[in-house]
Design a protein around this motif. Sequence first.
Motif, short mmCIF file in Angstrom:
data_model
loop_
_atom_site.label_atom_id
_atom_site.label_comp_id
_atom_site.label_asym_id
_atom_site.label_seq_id
_atom_site.Cartn_x
_atom_site.Cartn_y
_atom_site.Cartn_z
N UNK A 251 56.24 56.22 -57.52
CA UNK A 251 55.25 56.28 -56.45
C UNK A 251 53.90 55.87 -57.02
N UNK A 252 53.13 55.10 -56.27
CA UNK A 252 51.74 54.91 -56.67
C UNK A 252 50.89 54.79 -55.41
N UNK A 253 49.62 55.13 -55.55
CA UNK A 253 48.76 55.10 -54.37
C UNK A 253 47.41 54.49 -54.69
N UNK A 254 46.77 53.92 -53.68
CA UNK A 254 45.36 53.58 -53.77
C UNK A 254 44.73 54.26 -52.56
N UNK A 255 43.44 54.03 -52.37
CA UNK A 255 42.77 54.69 -51.25
C UNK A 255 43.40 54.29 -49.92
N UNK A 256 43.91 53.07 -49.84
CA UNK A 256 44.43 52.59 -48.56
C UNK A 256 45.89 52.11 -48.64
N UNK A 257 46.60 52.57 -49.66
CA UNK A 257 48.00 52.12 -49.79
C UNK A 257 48.87 53.16 -50.48
N UNK A 258 50.11 53.29 -50.01
CA UNK A 258 51.11 54.07 -50.74
C UNK A 258 52.28 53.14 -51.01
#
Length: 403
Positions: free
Chosen positions: A373-380
């Motif tokens: 799993x990885x995330x950014x402010x506007x994406x998973x």
Amino acid sequence: MSRIVQKYGGTSVGDVERIKNVALRIKAFREEGHELVVVVSARSGVTNELIARAQAVCANPSEREMDQLLAIGEQETIALTAMALHGVGVDAVSYTGAQAGIFTDTVHTKAKIKTINAQPLEKDLKAGRVIIVAGFQGINEDGQITTLGRGGSDLTAIALAAALKADKCEIYTDVDGVYTADPRVVKTARKLDEISYDEMLELASSGSKVMQSRSVEFAAKYGVVFEVRSSFNHNPGTIVKQEVAYMEKVAVRGVAVDKDQAKVVVSNLPDQPGTAAKVFRALADASIIVDMIVQNVGHAGVANLTFTVPLTDTAKAKKSLEPVLAKLGGGQVAVSEGIAKLSVVGVGMKTHSGVAATLFQALADAGVNIEMISTSEIKISVIIDKARADEAARVAHAAFGLG
Ligand code: ASP
Ligand code: MG
């Protein structure tokens, strides 16, 4: 009357019939009284063909000669498009990148645009001519022809729109715009009326290639609003622009799948300062772009590092890691090519909670296992089994009510 920069991609100008069709479309815009600057790509397949020929005569062609060669693809299309316009009674003139005053740095095959001297273009626009500019190419300070990297015609169009202070920039392609998901995979996918630069960039990096990412970054930097639309019909497309407050009302704007990634697991690495640095330095030195990275908690002095690389770079990644592991005195590399990256993207994630939970539940209900799993402010993003990727895209699309 407005000033419009249009770009027609390789499929839109794929053969002489299509070039004639594009000429008719341009003629109709011209008759509405607009000033038109039209950027064209090489006919679809031509750039690839030229690359294949280069490799057929030399295993490692020089980058300067590659640029000399690749620039001719677009040069064919500008001349043919101008001629097709003459054929239907429209005054038009073609410009190579150099003639259009597109100055770049000296990096062959992926040059950056430094400045545009729009003077010559302005003169022809005043005279009422339609200007056809070769995409993807420029000239450097030494007078050498350069190219802007694959898909670079988009960048030419965006940069010209900025330099010419165009009222409109339209990117014509073979799809109707940007969709909530790939319509070939997700039957209920919808075309978006608008999308923010950041969302467009995240979708592109997540495998939904509508446009070259560098062009979108450039547009964001210079505030160029553009529309992605089809050259095969007259439907409105998708407007790409700066994020505005109401865009945050929706948590997820789109779902993308990238099947061109591989997962690399380096296990039993010594759990000590400098290990990760050495591993990723070796990959960087081999020019391998690493996307997701996960390191598990060390145990008994060893730890595992897992990351993803482009599928085309797996052999290179393995090879570049061998000397590092030998020096570290431990560790094994395992590569898995049967994975895909599924991403959900939306600026609304900044203000909505529960997006991750909704995605993970939808995947759980479909029995799809999440490997990373990885995330950014506007994406998973999640890494899953490639064989289940299309189905996962459909359930994620439905879970966020995007249909
Ligand atoms: N002809 C170039 C390519 O195929 C540039 C472009 O089409 O945008 O990458
Ligand atoms: Mg293209």
